[in-house]
Design an enzyme around this catalytic site. Structure first.
Site, PDB file in Angstrom:
ATOM      1  N   ASN A 116       0.821  -1.228   0.000  1.00  0.00           N
ATOM      2  CA  ASN A 116       0.000   0.000   0.000  1.00  0.00           C
ATOM      3  C   ASN A 116       0.847   1.266   0.000  1.00  0.00           C
ATOM      4  OD1 ASN A 116       0.827  -0.402   2.662  1.00  0.00           O
ATOM      5  ND2 ASN A 116      -1.058   0.396   3.549  1.00  0.00           N
ATOM      6  N   ASP A 171      -3.299  -5.408   1.850  1.00  0.00           N
ATOM      7  CA  ASP A 171      -3.232  -4.946   3.240  1.00  0.00           C
ATOM      8  C   ASP A 171      -3.382  -3.432   3.381  1.00  0.00           C
ATOM      9  OD1 ASP A 171      -2.865  -5.431   6.101  1.00  0.00           O
ATOM     10  OD2 ASP A 171      -1.103  -4.176   5.811  1.00  0.00           O
ATOM     11  N   HIS A 229      -5.792  -8.841   5.138  1.00  0.00           N
ATOM     12  CA  HIS A 229      -6.204  -7.843   6.127  1.00  0.00           C
ATOM     13  C   HIS A 229      -7.702  -8.075   6.299  1.00  0.00           C
ATOM     14  CE1 HIS A 229      -6.465  -3.515   7.640  1.00  0.00           C
ATOM     15  NE2 HIS A 229      -7.720  -3.805   7.388  1.00  0.00           N
ATOM     16  N   ASP A 246       3.567  -5.515  11.706  1.00  0.00           N
ATOM     17  CA  ASP A 246       2.697  -4.465  11.157  1.00  0.00           C
ATOM     18  C   ASP A 246       3.307  -3.089  11.410  1.00  0.00           C
ATOM     19  OD1 ASP A 246       0.668  -3.194   9.833  1.00  0.00           O
ATOM     20  OD2 ASP A 246      -0.894  -3.632  11.299  1.00  0.00           O
ATOM     21  N   HIS A 298       4.047   6.614  10.745  1.00  0.00           N
ATOM     22  CA  HIS A 298       3.306   7.826  10.398  1.00  0.00           C
ATOM     23  C   HIS A 298       4.071   9.005  11.000  1.00  0.00           C
ATOM     24  CE1 HIS A 298      -0.214   5.778   8.828  1.00  0.00           C
ATOM     25  NE2 HIS A 298      -0.257   5.019   9.909  1.00  0.00           N
ATOM     26  N   GLY A 345      -2.108   2.860  13.185  1.00  0.00           N
ATOM     27  CA  GLY A 345      -0.823   2.178  13.008  1.00  0.00           C
ATOM     28  C   GLY A 345       0.295   2.701  13.878  1.00  0.00           C
TER      29      GLY A 345
HETATM   30 ZN   LIG Z   1      -3.551  -4.571   7.784  1.00  0.00          ZN
END
Ligand SMILES: [Zn+2]
Length: 444
Positions: free
Chosen positions: A105, A163, A190, A316, A320, A335
């Site tokens: 992503n 994901d 996900h 994961d 950010h 996240g």
């Molecule tokens: Zn995910």
């Protein structure tokens, strides 16, 4: 990495722990030209190393096959201010990881051979660890058209996922799994029903009510895990549940395994360490997807580690920038970063509490991730003679405190800043090169 290195490396006096070959003994390990030569005692059953061989003293430490993170967001291309392949690679090395799977992503989404190649080439030049790209399931992860799996695989993609998003259309997921099964690629999911999540911000429960935040029910995850297990049974695909977080989803995976389906799952360090009650003061470093679940869910996950239902630990790692996370809870992105705290948390919360053994930890972080991503075929997840010399050395007893401000990651969004841990990584070796060690506190 281009670091020049001697052609030989000798790791002395460590406790070599390699569940792939049932090894657990204190001995030396010789590496030559990036490959494991063998285990034993120098001058006895191991040939004497060259005079310029690099020596690593591993006394008191565990020497394990290199750790592989199945779930990592490196943000490049597109959001380099939050992370790059280089900075994320350095954070991985400092966390004891020799390989990471990078989620697609990015901007643009990795839904083509061109983006896959860009990631591999950039990593080869700049990252101290191996980066294995994961291709998108659908173009742009929009859920409308399947991405070109074979072309991405040809370019080096090792698995498939959208994901960050689920594949909402069951027919699309069925096609994806059939196609992936034919190519031998694992489908990483996900698992989330977006209609059930709605505007949810954290786990649905008493704490969410108290804080006045919209909840995300466990059913949002469980419905998708159930649906996708059914599709895996129909298609024969290897279905891997990413960041599994609820008791119900875990029970479905347990049942699928009992039925002999190719179903595996990973749990993140934050989901086995924290619960929804830890979300205090609207601190956005506790905002992630799936959300931190209930105490009962965490208890079930810990049980899943103990009984073998959980296959792997995936971080994961989701960087950010500070400006993104420093917003109101409802506006902040989901996240947290996690590469440098994963091993410490696993030792502290799983091994030292007696929930798991050191051997099992090595399975969760190296042996099983290699098998799930098909990297065992490239000589990873093992220290057998001839395998790639990707090696993690860790000290199960070292006391240390995590300082997010010292992170190699470009982002600092971690709820574990200031946390004391018992046990952590000591040195990371990739293809025979020492790429990080704790004394130097820097990657080389
Ligand atoms: Zn995910």
């Amino acid at each position: 990495m281009t670091t020049p290195s001697p052609t030989e490396l000798i790791i002395r006096h460590g406790r070599v722990m390699d569940p792939s070959q049932n090894v657990d003994r204190t001995c030396d390990l010789l590496v030559r030209q990036g490959r494991v030569v063998g285990l034993g005692a120098l001058g006895d059953n191991l040939p004497a190393p060259a005079s310029d061989a690099r020596m690593v003293d591993a006394t008191g430490c565990i020497v394990a096959p290199g750790f592989i993170d199945l779930h990592c967001h490196l943000r490049e291309p597109g959001k380099e201010y939050a992370e790059t392949i280089e900075s994320g690679g350095r954070a991985a090395a400092a966390g004891g990881f020799t390989s990471v799977l990078s989620m697609p992503n990015t901007r643009p989404v990795n839904d083509s051979a061109a983006v896959t190649r860009f990631i591999i080439e950039t990593a080869r030049k700049l990252s101290p660890v191996n980066v294995f790209p994961v291709g998108a399931i659908t173009e742009g992860s929009k859920g409308e058209q399947l991405a070109p799996f074979a072309e991405m695989q040809e370019a080096g993609a090792v698995a498939l996922t959208d994901d960050g998003l689920p594949v909402m259309n069951a027919g699309m997921m069925r096609h994806a799994m059939s196609y992936a099964a034919g190519l031998g690629l694992t489908v990483i999911d996900h698992a989330e029903d977006l209609n059930l999540t709605g505007a949810g911000q954290m786990h649905e429960g008493y704490t969410a009510v108290r804080l006045g935040l919209a909840g995300i029910s466990g059913a949002s995850e469980e419905i998708m895990v159930g649906r996708n297990i059914l599709l895996a049974a129909t298609t024969g695909a290897h279905y891997h549940v990413a960041h599994l977080s609820t008791a119900g989803a875990l029970e479905m995976v347990r049942e699928a395994k009992r039925r002999g389906l190719k179903v595996t799952c990973e749990v993140t360090p934050h989901h086995f360490s924290l619960i929804d009650e830890d979300v205090k003061d609207y601190d956005t470093n506790y905002k992630m997807k799936p959300p931190l679940r209930s105490r009962a869910d965490r208890e079930a996950l810990l049980q899943g580690f103990a009984d073998g239902t959980v296959d792997a630990i995936g971080t994961d790692h989701a960087p950010h920038a500070g400006s993104e996370k420093m917003q109101e809870f409802a506006q902040a992105p989901f996240g947290i970063i996690g590469l440098e705290t994963a091993l410490g948390l696993a030792l502290d919360r799983l091994v030292h509490t007696g929930r798991s053994t050191l051997t099992r930890l090595v399975e969760l972080m190296a042996v099983n991730p290699a098998r799930i991503a098909g990297l065992d075929k490239t000589g990873r997840g093992t220290l057998k003679p001839g395998s790639v010399a990707d090696i993690t050395i860790f000290d199960p007893e070292r006391n240390w405190t995590y300082d997010a401000n010292q992170s190699f990651s470009r982002s600092k969004n971690s709820p574990f800043h200031g946390t004391n841990m018992r046990g952590g990584p000591v040195a990371t070796i990739v293809a025979g090169n020492l790429v990080w060690n704790v004394e130097r506190k820097s990657s080389v």
